[in-house]
Design a protein around this motif. Structure first.
Motif, short mmCIF file in Angstrom:
data_model
loop_
_atom_site.label_atom_id
_atom_site.label_comp_id
_atom_site.label_asym_id
_atom_site.label_seq_id
_atom_site.Cartn_x
_atom_site.Cartn_y
_atom_site.Cartn_z
N ALA A 164 -20.30 80.36 42.77
CA ALA A 164 -19.38 79.84 41.75
C ALA A 164 -20.07 79.74 40.40
O ALA A 164 -19.43 79.82 39.36
CB ALA A 164 -18.86 78.47 42.17
N THR A 170 -16.91 84.19 43.40
CA THR A 170 -16.90 83.40 44.63
C THR A 170 -16.72 84.27 45.87
O THR A 170 -16.83 83.79 46.98
CB THR A 170 -15.77 82.35 44.57
OG1 THR A 170 -14.57 83.02 44.23
CG2 THR A 170 -16.08 81.27 43.55
N GLU A 217 -13.51 63.74 46.78
CA GLU A 217 -14.32 64.84 46.23
C GLU A 217 -14.06 66.08 47.09
O GLU A 217 -14.86 66.43 47.96
CB GLU A 217 -15.80 64.47 46.19
CG GLU A 217 -16.69 65.48 45.49
CD GLU A 217 -16.22 65.90 44.10
OE1 GLU A 217 -16.21 65.04 43.21
OE2 GLU A 217 -15.85 67.07 43.92
N SER A 242 -14.22 69.12 46.61
CA SER A 242 -15.14 70.27 46.55
C SER A 242 -16.11 70.27 47.73
O SER A 242 -16.62 71.32 48.12
CB SER A 242 -15.91 70.27 45.23
OG SER A 242 -16.81 69.18 45.15
N THR A 260 -16.11 72.62 50.88
CA THR A 260 -16.52 74.03 50.87
C THR A 260 -18.02 74.24 51.12
O THR A 260 -18.51 75.36 51.00
CB THR A 260 -16.16 74.69 49.52
OG1 THR A 260 -16.91 74.05 48.49
CG2 THR A 260 -14.68 74.57 49.21
N CYS A 261 -18.75 73.17 51.49
CA CYS A 261 -20.19 73.32 51.73
C CYS A 261 -20.45 74.35 52.84
O CYS A 261 -19.80 74.33 53.87
CB CYS A 261 -20.80 71.98 52.12
SG CYS A 261 -22.53 72.09 52.60
N THR A 297 -26.64 69.60 42.27
CA THR A 297 -25.34 69.98 41.72
C THR A 297 -25.48 71.22 40.84
O THR A 297 -24.61 72.08 40.81
CB THR A 297 -24.78 68.79 40.91
OG1 THR A 297 -24.80 67.64 41.74
CG2 THR A 297 -23.37 69.05 40.43
N ARG A 308 -21.37 76.73 45.61
CA ARG A 308 -19.95 76.37 45.77
C ARG A 308 -19.49 75.39 44.68
O ARG A 308 -18.36 74.92 44.73
CB ARG A 308 -19.71 75.74 47.14
CG ARG A 308 -19.92 76.70 48.30
CD ARG A 308 -18.82 77.75 48.38
NE ARG A 308 -18.65 78.19 49.76
CZ ARG A 308 -17.97 79.26 50.10
NH1 ARG A 308 -17.42 80.01 49.18
NH2 ARG A 308 -17.84 79.58 51.37
N ASP A 309 -20.38 75.09 43.77
CA ASP A 309 -20.04 74.21 42.65
C ASP A 309 -19.56 72.84 43.12
O ASP A 309 -18.60 72.28 42.57
CB ASP A 309 -18.96 74.88 41.77
CG ASP A 309 -19.18 74.56 40.30
OD1 ASP A 309 -20.24 73.97 39.97
OD2 ASP A 309 -18.29 74.87 39.48
N ILE A 310 -20.20 72.30 44.13
CA ILE A 310 -19.83 70.99 44.66
C ILE A 310 -20.48 69.90 43.80
O ILE A 310 -21.64 70.01 43.43
CB ILE A 310 -20.27 70.84 46.13
CG1 ILE A 310 -19.57 71.89 46.99
CG2 ILE A 310 -20.01 69.42 46.65
CD1 ILE A 310 -20.14 72.03 48.39
N ASN A 311 -19.73 68.87 43.50
CA ASN A 311 -20.27 67.74 42.74
C ASN A 311 -21.01 66.83 43.72
O ASN A 311 -20.49 65.82 44.20
CB ASN A 311 -19.13 67.01 42.03
CG ASN A 311 -19.65 65.94 41.08
OD1 ASN A 311 -20.82 65.53 41.16
ND2 ASN A 311 -18.79 65.49 40.18
#
Lengths: 341, 112, 354
Positions: free
Chosen positions: A166, A171, B31, B33, B36-37, B86, B91-94
């Motif tokens: 991402a 993606t 959260e 996001s 998607t980990c 982060t 996967r751009d997870i916070n």
């Protein structure tokens, strides 16, 4: 029949589709921006899954390109695109007009620009190369060394560079890099049997009959070591070897390793040519910037506009084999369309 | 009680049906996001704390999904919230927010 | 190492830095540990470059330390920052020049928050008006003080008295550059050259004749971390990260380290003493430590300022080996004398450094 077709892009897909349509009796003009045809194939050495020389496919395509009915236009780009009653009129950068009853877009892909993953140091550190660079070096037949001319003692292949990420805006999975990485690892092992080879992966997507077999061969016969962990960064040591960092996820600990050569397995991206042609033809793109197909199962060669078809990797990442199949089905769709209209 | 020289052994199986997944639900709800980990380990590779002590930020996902709150509470306390994980997450997870939510959630559900 | 690749990245990360009329925001830590650095910055801007910069006695800490240790909540720090903007507005300035890297990060974080969540900005405007009756403009330009020195590095080079060259060997000095995390790791686009290959300090080093050391742990944090050093038992994190960097740079035999962050400057200097005491290990040449300079101190040396006016006597690691290499003159007897020639005390020297 007397109907004419314009194919934009003279790579694998463009030539294959055009050759079939010419055999069926259509007049096909193939527009290619480069001086020669065959697309990126000329840069590849051996092709998976059977390790055939890419030149064999090049030879096949070059014969295909000579099919009576095909006219090849190298060094040509499309400057304008117009709709007329019977189809389309395309004008080239040389001021030549082409009228077509159907258009095939076969503009292919671009290799991910690895310098965008700044932390991997491509084009900054001497010994970080991409899978595309390695393919050229293998093809050239020159000994595989570091920039300073040393035989590498240890090489790391890094999977998923520019794919499934991402942070660079891609993606999706590029589909061909996993098998390319394992194929190249085997090839390097054959050239340099004393060199330790590591593949750093997130998931290994070795699908189907042949790819899993390549993976098993890499383990059994070539001593390739697989480490499940995504690279966080590459830096350069004082001797120009590279320090790489990842998590060894299966042992659950951070890992660092000095290697002499890093090979980034770069993914695929829609090319600037695809974007430009898509806009000129006013056809839709999908969320990833590839050309949108209306039905993934039943209309893989159609676009959002009637009479404009798509062939090859401008619609999604594809291997050489997939591209040829996709081009053949594009030819069939065009033929059916021209018979019906 | 008779001495048999052996004992009844408890199963080590993760019994999904009996897991208390309130904390998991709470974190994912707040959260999304984190859904998607893919456990790639980029976070752990770059983690400031994990480079020096026995802390694995990737395993937060695993402990949370297996509802192993005890291990999770122990692990989460080692995070220094620097945010490097982060930055690298493909996967751009916070992740920092995930850690904060877990901390909040542990207190919340302990009291419920 | 391919210089062209770096230049390509630097082209991607060019930020706008104002030319003149700055409102100066000082640092808490630097005023204590490197007090002459800020004075030198003002002197360079005013006397060497002829710029207008306002040093406002009314401004306070940004409370960044409290914010990053969870003592000061976000609403509070927003209000403090808004008050500073109000002072700037009242003084008639639009361009912020920020001395501290953490403050720079705070100002960037808050102004970015206001862009994403305009309702926060409105809330702060209302609270500030209600609390102290002040109104403010968001700055037109926010630059870190090192950005400004970077911008004028060429002008400084024109007035250069001493090059970053080892006069004993004739070779460029090998200098490690270290940027603070809050300078560009939070917002890569807000740092000159981005986060991975920052150019702000390396640009100065190259301009003034030195050679930048690119060592494997160059990107690694110094370890400062408010959460690490605030609690004594956690300081091992801080120390161990610095150690990782020293070990990584040692083979390159650097002549100096230059940093743009209060914490990095402090800890890269003082942890060398700690490691010498704890482990009897030093990382510099001839069994000494590696001198650690601020970018103002570096600029000051280049411009020919007296090393003791630059505050180099405040360092834990002696800078004399560097001065000797550059052939910068100094009087050793004046080192620990203050403005009134009164003895100001001297830093403790680790047994193995003595």
């Amino acid at each position: 029949m007397g109907k004419s077709i314009v194919t934009i892009g003279g790579g694998i897909a463009g030539i294959e589709a055009s050759g079939i349509l010419a055999e069926l009796g259509y007049a096909v003009s193939v527009i290619e921006k480069e001086p020669d045809f065959g697309g990126k194939l000329k840069n590849w050495d051996h092709l998976f899954p059977n390790m055939r020389k890419a030149e064999e496919i090049e030879d096949y395509l070059s014969r295909k390109g000579k099919t009576p009915g095909i006219t090849l236009f190298p060094n040509t780009t499309i400057a304008s695109f117009e709709n007329i009653k019977s189809g389309f009129v395309l004008k080239s950068n040389h001021g030549v007009s082409y009228s077509a009853h159907a258009v095939i877009v076969a503009t292919g892909f671009e290799v991910f620009s690895a310098e965008r993953k700044e932390e991997y140091g491509y084009k900054i550190y001497d010994n970080v190369i991409t899978s595309a660079d390695l393919e050229k070096r293998l093809k050239s037949g020159t000994p595989l060394t570091t920039l300073a001319g040393k035989t590498p003692q240890r090489i790391a292949f890094i999977h998923c560079v520019g794919s499934r990420d991402a942070k660079v805006g891609n993606t999706y999975c590029s589909k061909v890099c996993c098998v390319t990485g394992v194929k190249q690892a085997i090839e390097v092992n054959k050239l340099l049997p004393a060199t330790q080879i590591f593949n750093f992966y997130m998931d290994l997507r070795m699908h189907g009959l042949e790819h899993e077999e390549i993976y098993k061969t890499a383990q059994e016969k070539h001593n390739i070591q697989f480490i499940r962990g995504r690279l966080s960064e590459v830096s350069e040591n004082i001797d120009h070897s590279l320090l790489i960092k990842a998590e060894d996820t299966l042992s659950g600990r951070p890992l660092k390793m000095n290697v002499d050569l890093v090979v980034l397995l770069v993914g695929m991206e829609p090319g600037v040519g695809t974007t430009a042609i898509g806009k000129a033809c006013n056809i839709e793109f999908n969320q990833y910037g590839y050309l949108k197909i209306p039905d993934v199962h039943l209309a893989g060669n159609l676009t959002s506009r009637k009479g404009i078809f798509v062939a090859g990797s401008c619609s999604c990442p594809m291997s050489v084999k997939d591209t040829i199949e996709h081009a053949r089905s594009a030819a069939f769709e065009v033929h059916r369309y021209l018979i019906e209209n | 009680m008779g001495k048999f020289g052996f004992s009844v052994m408890e199963t080590r199986t993760v019994n999904f049906g009996e897991l208390d997944n309130r904390l998991l639900g709470y974190v994912l709800e707040n959260e999304a996001s984190f859904l998607t980990c893919i456990s790639c380990g980029g976070c752990t590779a770059t983690c400031s704390a994990g480079n020096l002590i026995d802390f694995n930020v990737r395993k937060i996902n695993l402990f949370l999904r297996r509802c192993d709150i005890e291990s999770l509470a122990r692990e989460i306390d080692k995070c220094m919230l620097c945010g490097k994980c982060t930055l690298v997450c493909p996967r751009d997870i916070n992740i920092r927010n995930v850690v904060m939510l877990i901390k909040k959630g542990i207190v919340k559900f302990r009291n419920e | 190492m391919k210089a062209e690749g770096k230049r390509n990245i630097w082209r991607e990360y060019q930020k706008e830095i104002a030319c003149d009329h700055f409102y100066y925001q000082r640092s808490c830590i630097r005023q204590n540990f490197f007090p002459a650095s800020e004075k030198t910055f003002l002197k360079i801007l005013r006397d060497e470059l002829g710029k207008d910069i306002y040093d406002d006695p009314l401004h306070t800490t940004c409370t960044g330390i409290g914010y990053h240790t969870d003592v000061v909540p976000f609403d509070t720090i927003q209000a403090v920052v808004a008050r500073h903007f109000a002072l700037m507005t009242e003084a008639g300035y639009k361009n912020m020049a920020i001395s501290c890297v953490t403050s720079f990060g705070i100002y960037s974080e808050i102004t970015e928050t206001w862009k994403e969540f305009p309702e926060e900005l409105e809330k702060v405007r209302k609270s500030l008006k209600k609390a102290i009756g002040k109104e403010f403009e968001v700055p037109a330009n926010i630059a870190h003080a090192s950005d400004i020195i970077y911008k004028f590095k060429g002008e400084i080079a024109e007035k250069q008295q001493f090059e970053l060259i080892n006069k004993q060997t004739g070779k460029p000095l090998k200098i490690v550059e270290h940027i603070g995390c809050h300078y560009s790791k939070m917002f890569p686009s807000k740092g000159v050259g981005g986060a991975e290959f920052p150019h702000v300090l390396s640009g100065m080093i190259e301009e003034w004749g030195g050679e930048v050391v690119d060592y494997p742990e160059r990107r690694h944090c110094c370890g400062f971390g408010f959460r690490q050093y605030m609690v004594q038992s956690n300081r091992g994190y801080s120390l161990s990260n610095s150690k990782k960097k020293f070990e990584s740079m040692e083979p390159y035999m650097p002549d100096a380290i230059v940093a743009n962050c209060p914490g990095c400057n402090m800890f890269l200097d003082k942890w060398q003493y700690t490691l010498a005491e704890m482990q009897g290990k030093t990382y510099g040449q001839n069994g000494k430590g590696i001198p650690v300079l601020t970018y103002e101190e570096l600029a000051g040396l280049v411009l020919g300022y007296n090393p003791w006016d630059l505050g180099l006597q405040m360092h834990q690691i002696d800078c004399e080996p560097l001065l000797d290499k550059m052939k910068v003159p100094y009087n050793p007897e004046d080192k620990y004398l203050g403005a009134n020639k009164k003895y100001i005390g001297r830093p403790e020297v680790a047994a193995c450094l003595a």
